[in-house]
Design a protein around this motif. Structure first.
Motif, PDB file in Angstrom:
ATOM      1  N   UNK A 144     -38.448   7.350-105.752  1.00 23.29           N
ATOM      2  CA  UNK A 144     -37.919   7.812-104.471  1.00 23.29           C
ATOM      3  C   UNK A 144     -37.738   6.598-103.583  1.00 23.29           C
ATOM      4  N   UNK A 145     -36.883   6.728-102.601  1.00 18.17           N
ATOM      5  CA  UNK A 145     -36.744   5.634-101.637  1.00 18.17           C
ATOM      6  C   UNK A 145     -38.058   5.503-100.881  1.00 18.17           C
ATOM      7  N   UNK A 146     -38.532   4.282-100.777  1.00 14.13           N
ATOM      8  CA  UNK A 146     -39.766   4.023-100.047  1.00 14.13           C
ATOM      9  C   UNK A 146     -39.474   3.714 -98.586  1.00 14.13           C
ATOM     10  N   UNK A 147     -40.514   3.524 -97.804  1.00 17.06           N
ATOM     11  CA  UNK A 147     -40.336   3.283 -96.375  1.00 17.06           C
ATOM     12  C   UNK A 147     -39.580   1.989 -96.072  1.00 17.06           C
ATOM     13  N   UNK A 148     -39.559   1.053 -97.009  1.00 12.66           N
ATOM     14  CA  UNK A 148     -38.863  -0.208 -96.780  1.00 12.66           C
ATOM     15  C   UNK A 148     -37.426  -0.227 -97.261  1.00 12.66           C
ATOM     16  N   UNK A 149     -36.926   0.913 -97.764  1.00 12.38           N
ATOM     17  CA  UNK A 149     -35.543   0.924 -98.247  1.00 12.38           C
ATOM     18  C   UNK A 149     -34.608   0.789 -97.053  1.00 12.38           C
ATOM     19  N   UNK A 150     -33.638  -0.129 -97.130  1.00 16.07           N
ATOM     20  CA  UNK A 150     -32.756  -0.378 -95.976  1.00 16.07           C
ATOM     21  C   UNK A 150     -31.961   0.864 -95.563  1.00 16.07           C
ATOM     22  N   UNK A 151     -32.022   1.175 -94.304  1.00 11.40           N
ATOM     23  CA  UNK A 151     -31.330   2.335 -93.741  1.00 11.40           C
ATOM     24  C   UNK A 151     -29.834   2.301 -94.064  1.00 11.40           C
ATOM     25  N   UNK A 152     -29.231   1.120 -94.001  1.00 11.25           N
ATOM     26  CA  UNK A 152     -27.790   0.977 -94.201  1.00 11.25           C
ATOM     27  C   UNK A 152     -27.349   1.330 -95.619  1.00 11.25           C
ATOM     28  N   UNK A 153     -28.283   1.343 -96.579  1.00 12.20           N
ATOM     29  CA  UNK A 153     -27.925   1.640 -97.968  1.00 12.20           C
ATOM     30  C   UNK A 153     -28.237   3.077 -98.390  1.00 12.20           C
ATOM     31  N   UNK A 154     -28.992   3.804 -97.593  1.00  7.45           N
ATOM     32  CA  UNK A 154     -29.484   5.122 -98.000  1.00  7.45           C
ATOM     33  C   UNK A 154     -28.384   6.135 -98.310  1.00  7.45           C
ATOM     34  N   UNK A 155     -27.206   5.974 -97.739  1.00 13.11           N
ATOM     35  CA  UNK A 155     -26.130   6.945 -97.969  1.00 13.11           C
ATOM     36  C   UNK A 155     -25.046   6.407 -98.897  1.00 13.11           C
ATOM     37  N   UNK A 156     -25.237   5.245 -99.451  1.00 18.52           N
ATOM     38  CA  UNK A 156     -24.242   4.678-100.377  1.00 18.52           C
ATOM     39  C   UNK A 156     -24.202   5.547-101.641  1.00 18.52           C
ATOM     40  N   UNK A 157     -23.000   5.882-102.152  1.00 19.09           N
ATOM     41  CA  UNK A 157     -22.897   6.783-103.312  1.00 19.09           C
ATOM     42  C   UNK A 157     -23.707   6.340-104.529  1.00 19.09           C
ATOM     43  N   UNK A 158     -23.717   5.041-104.835  1.00 17.59           N
ATOM     44  CA  UNK A 158     -24.469   4.598-106.020  1.00 17.59           C
ATOM     45  C   UNK A 158     -25.974   4.761-105.797  1.00 17.59           C
ATOM     46  N   UNK A 159     -26.427   4.595-104.582  1.00 18.21           N
ATOM     47  CA  UNK A 159     -27.848   4.771-104.266  1.00 18.21           C
ATOM     48  C   UNK A 159     -28.210   6.251-104.372  1.00 18.21           C
ATOM     49  N   UNK A 160     -27.363   7.100-103.816  1.00 19.23           N
ATOM     50  CA  UNK A 160     -27.622   8.534-103.887  1.00 19.23           C
ATOM     51  C   UNK A 160     -27.673   9.006-105.346  1.00 19.23           C
ATOM     52  N   UNK A 161     -26.768   8.488-106.189  1.00 18.55           N
ATOM     53  CA  UNK A 161     -26.782   8.849-107.617  1.00 18.55           C
ATOM     54  C   UNK A 161     -28.077   8.403-108.276  1.00 18.55           C
ATOM     55  N   UNK A 162     -28.492   7.197-107.971  1.00 14.41           N
ATOM     56  CA  UNK A 162     -29.695   6.649-108.589  1.00 14.41           C
ATOM     57  C   UNK A 162     -30.926   7.490-108.273  1.00 14.41           C
TER      58      UNK A 162
END
Length: 166
Positions: A144-162
């Motif tokens: 899962x995304x942790x507390x340090x995951x960059x906010x700007x990347x959280x909605x990127x399609x490849x991140x969401x798929x991962x």
């Protein structure tokens, strides 16, 4: 060609690879765990070029895994001592050794055996869950995304798929 830096990637594996991901750095650390502290001893044991060794030691000092300590004033000479951060990387090297023993050792078996001195038994590294102490297996772990995951990347399609497939 200069290799890319992964130091700022939002992934602890990538950041660790950035630090340890060349051929020499893990071996310099291995020698430090064997008790080697002085430049000439590292150079002799590894057969590494002096400029390469200087670069690796400098990086390990900058990253806080080794501390440079003067042991002679005339001429000034230093030794390299593992820090707390440096000691904590032992588990990573031990896990690499365990994998190599299983998949890369000759028919004769592992070239080095680790002995756990407090209990007096030969051992190997095993990565276990910090809570239930069961071995960690890739098929039993989700991410899962942790507390340090960059906010700007959280909605990127490849991140969401991962993270949605985990």
């Amino acid at each position: 060609m200069k290799r890319p830096s992964f130091a700022r990637w939002p992934c602890s594996i990538a950041r660790t690879v950035d630090l340890l991901g060349d051929s020499w750095t893990p071996l310099v650390l291995r020698e430090a765990f064997y008790g080697i502290r002085r430049f000439d001893e590292f150079q002799l044991e590894l057969g590494i070029a002096r400029n390469t060794l200087s670069d690796r030691l400098r990086k390990l000092v900058e990253e806080g895994l080794l501390q440079r300590q003067r042991y002679e004033d005339e001429p000034p000479r230093h030794e390299y001592v593992l820090t707390e951060k440096g000691h904590e990387i032992y588990g990573v090297l031990a896990a690499m050794s365990r994998w190599g023993d299983r998949w890369l050792a000759d028919e004769d078996g592992p070239p080095i055996t680790m002995r756990h001195d407090p209990c007096g038994h030969d051992t190997y590294a095993e990565v276990v869950c910090a809570h239930c102490h069961e071995p960690l297996k890739s098929e039993d772990v989700s991410r899962r995304m942790g507390p340090g995951y960059p906010e700007r990347l959280k909605t990127h399609p490849s991140v969401l798929r991962r993270f949605s497939s985990s």
